[in-house]
Design a protein around this motif. Structure first.
Motif, PDB file in Angstrom:
ATOM      1  N   MET A  88       0.842  -1.171   0.000  1.00 22.92           N
ATOM      2  CA  MET A  88       0.000   0.000   0.000  1.00 22.92           C
ATOM      3  C   MET A  88       0.891   1.239   0.000  1.00 22.92           C
ATOM      4  O   MET A  88       1.976   1.236   0.554  1.00 22.92           O
ATOM      5  CB  MET A  88      -0.920  -0.009   1.223  1.00 22.92           C
ATOM      6  N   ALA A  89       0.389   2.289  -0.620  1.00 19.50           N
ATOM      7  CA  ALA A  89       1.099   3.568  -0.622  1.00 19.50           C
ATOM      8  C   ALA A  89       1.331   3.983   0.827  1.00 19.50           C
ATOM      9  O   ALA A  89       0.583   3.598   1.727  1.00 19.50           O
ATOM     10  CB  ALA A  89       0.292   4.616  -1.363  1.00 19.50           C
ATOM     11  N   ASN A  90       2.339   4.789   1.043  1.00 19.84           N
ATOM     12  CA  ASN A  90       2.693   5.141   2.410  1.00 19.84           C
ATOM     13  C   ASN A  90       2.861   6.646   2.590  1.00 19.84           C
ATOM     14  O   ASN A  90       3.843   7.101   3.151  1.00 19.84           O
ATOM     15  CB  ASN A  90       3.969   4.395   2.816  1.00 19.84           C
ATOM     16  N   PHE A  91       1.873   7.403   2.124  1.00 20.46           N
ATOM     17  CA  PHE A  91       1.903   8.846   2.335  1.00 20.46           C
ATOM     18  C   PHE A  91       1.488   9.132   3.781  1.00 20.46           C
ATOM     19  O   PHE A  91       0.789   8.337   4.408  1.00 20.46           O
ATOM     20  CB  PHE A  91       0.997   9.551   1.329  1.00 20.46           C
ATOM     21  N   THR A  92       1.909  10.270   4.292  1.00 20.18           N
ATOM     22  CA  THR A  92       1.694  10.597   5.699  1.00 20.18           C
ATOM     23  C   THR A  92       1.004  11.944   5.846  1.00 20.18           C
ATOM     24  O   THR A  92       0.673  12.598   4.858  1.00 20.18           O
ATOM     25  CB  THR A  92       3.045  10.649   6.448  1.00 20.18           C
ATOM     26  N   ARG A  93       0.864  12.388   7.078  1.00 13.43           N
ATOM     27  CA  ARG A  93       0.207  13.669   7.359  1.00 13.43           C
ATOM     28  C   ARG A  93       0.914  14.833   6.679  1.00 13.43           C
ATOM     29  O   ARG A  93       0.294  15.823   6.342  1.00 13.43           O
ATOM     30  CB  ARG A  93       0.101  13.908   8.853  1.00 13.43           C
ATOM     31  N   GLU A  94       2.211  14.708   6.470  1.00  8.43           N
ATOM     32  CA  GLU A  94       2.955  15.768   5.796  1.00  8.43           C
ATOM     33  C   GLU A  94       2.547  15.918   4.331  1.00  8.43           C
ATOM     34  O   GLU A  94       2.806  16.951   3.709  1.00  8.43           O
ATOM     35  CB  GLU A  94       4.463  15.522   5.883  1.00  8.43           C
ATOM     36  N   ASP A  95       1.910  14.901   3.779  1.00  6.28           N
ATOM     37  CA  ASP A  95       1.511  14.915   2.376  1.00  6.28           C
ATOM     38  C   ASP A  95       0.087  15.424   2.159  1.00  6.28           C
ATOM     39  O   ASP A  95      -0.346  15.604   1.016  1.00  6.28           O
ATOM     40  CB  ASP A  95       1.646  13.500   1.784  1.00  6.28           C
ATOM     41  N   LEU A  96      -0.650  15.649   3.228  1.00  9.47           N
ATOM     42  CA  LEU A  96      -2.024  16.130   3.104  1.00  9.47           C
ATOM     43  C   LEU A  96      -2.060  17.545   2.527  1.00  9.47           C
ATOM     44  O   LEU A  96      -1.196  18.364   2.819  1.00  9.47           O
ATOM     45  CB  LEU A  96      -2.725  16.118   4.461  1.00  9.47           C
ATOM     46  N   ALA A  97      -3.087  17.803   1.728  1.00 15.93           N
ATOM     47  CA  ALA A  97      -3.267  19.133   1.140  1.00 15.93           C
ATOM     48  C   ALA A  97      -4.021  20.057   2.102  1.00 15.93           C
ATOM     49  O   ALA A  97      -3.840  21.263   2.079  1.00 15.93           O
ATOM     50  CB  ALA A  97      -4.019  19.033  -0.180  1.00 15.93           C
ATOM     51  N   PHE A  98      -4.881  19.482   2.911  1.00 11.18           N
ATOM     52  CA  PHE A  98      -5.705  20.254   3.832  1.00 11.18           C
ATOM     53  C   PHE A  98      -5.224  20.028   5.260  1.00 11.18           C
ATOM     54  O   PHE A  98      -4.600  19.017   5.563  1.00 11.18           O
ATOM     55  CB  PHE A  98      -7.180  19.842   3.718  1.00 11.18           C
ATOM     56  N   VAL A 105      -3.829   3.803  -9.516  1.00 11.14           N
ATOM     57  CA  VAL A 105      -3.540   5.128 -10.061  1.00 11.14           C
ATOM     58  C   VAL A 105      -2.097   5.466  -9.688  1.00 11.14           C
ATOM     59  O   VAL A 105      -1.492   4.791  -8.849  1.00 11.14           O
ATOM     60  CB  VAL A 105      -4.536   6.195  -9.538  1.00 11.14           C
ATOM     61  N   PRO A 106      -1.523   6.487 -10.285  1.00  7.91           N
ATOM     62  CA  PRO A 106      -0.130   6.818  -9.961  1.00  7.91           C
ATOM     63  C   PRO A 106       0.070   7.007  -8.454  1.00  7.91           C
ATOM     64  O   PRO A 106      -0.722   7.668  -7.791  1.00  7.91           O
ATOM     65  CB  PRO A 106       0.110   8.124 -10.707  1.00  7.91           C
ATOM     66  N   GLN A 107       1.110   6.424  -7.941  1.00  6.07           N
ATOM     67  CA  GLN A 107       1.412   6.500  -6.513  1.00  6.07           C
ATOM     68  C   GLN A 107       2.254   7.752  -6.249  1.00  6.07           C
ATOM     69  O   GLN A 107       3.410   7.671  -5.866  1.00  6.07           O
ATOM     70  CB  GLN A 107       2.162   5.242  -6.087  1.00  6.07           C
ATOM     71  N   ALA A 115       0.654  13.974  -5.692  1.00  4.82           N
ATOM     72  CA  ALA A 115      -0.444  14.656  -6.389  1.00  4.82           C
ATOM     73  C   ALA A 115      -1.691  13.776  -6.418  1.00  4.82           C
ATOM     74  O   ALA A 115      -2.805  14.260  -6.203  1.00  4.82           O
ATOM     75  CB  ALA A 115      -0.020  15.045  -7.799  1.00  4.82           C
ATOM     76  N   SER A 116      -1.536  12.491  -6.664  1.00  7.30           N
ATOM     77  CA  SER A 116      -2.686  11.578  -6.670  1.00  7.30           C
ATOM     78  C   SER A 116      -3.273  11.434  -5.271  1.00  7.30           C
ATOM     79  O   SER A 116      -4.492  11.413  -5.087  1.00  7.30           O
ATOM     80  CB  SER A 116      -2.284  10.200  -7.195  1.00  7.30           C
ATOM     81  N   PHE A 117      -2.399  11.329  -4.277  1.00  8.02           N
ATOM     82  CA  PHE A 117      -2.833  11.248  -2.879  1.00  8.02           C
ATOM     83  C   PHE A 117      -3.687  12.459  -2.529  1.00  8.02           C
ATOM     84  O   PHE A 117      -4.783  12.339  -1.976  1.00  8.02           O
ATOM     85  CB  PHE A 117      -1.596  11.160  -1.979  1.00  8.02           C
ATOM     86  N   GLN A 118      -3.220  13.640  -2.895  1.00  8.99           N
ATOM     87  CA  GLN A 118      -3.954  14.868  -2.598  1.00  8.99           C
ATOM     88  C   GLN A 118      -5.220  14.987  -3.442  1.00  8.99           C
ATOM     89  O   GLN A 118      -6.204  15.589  -3.007  1.00  8.99           O
ATOM     90  CB  GLN A 118      -3.046  16.075  -2.785  1.00  8.99           C
TER      91      GLN A 118
END
Length: 95
Positions: A1-11, A56-58, A61-64
């Protein structure tokens, strides 16, 4: 699974009721069929899960993009994970 974190959030401004770094057993919460769109860790998990499920692309930008879809007016009162995922997937290219 993708591993984006709170630092990657847009909001910002999400609730931080659960801290997974201190309680790894809390991941069971994320297997439920509903999502609290005000809870930071549920948003992060949902977005990462979506990126993996729909191939979708990991990218950040996709996460956001997934995160921003959760704020879409048509989904304002929707909390069912499957419906949210299906709607986002069907609108991924349109919006």
């Amino acid at each position: 699974m993708a591993n984006f974190t709170r630092e990657d959030l847009a909001f910002n401004g999400y609730s931080q009721k659960i801290d997974l770094t201190n309680n790894s057993d809390c991941t069971e919460i994320f297997d439920h069929i509903y999502i609290d769109k005000t809870e930071e860790f549920q948003i992060i998990h949902f977005c990462n899960q979506f990126l993996e499920k729909y191939k979708v692309p990991q990218t950040k930008a996709s996460f956001q993009k997934v995160e921003s879809f959760l704020q879409h007016p048509e989904l304002e009162n929707e909390v069912h994970k499957d419906h949210l995922q299906d709607w986002i997937a069907s609108n991924w290219i349109k919006i």
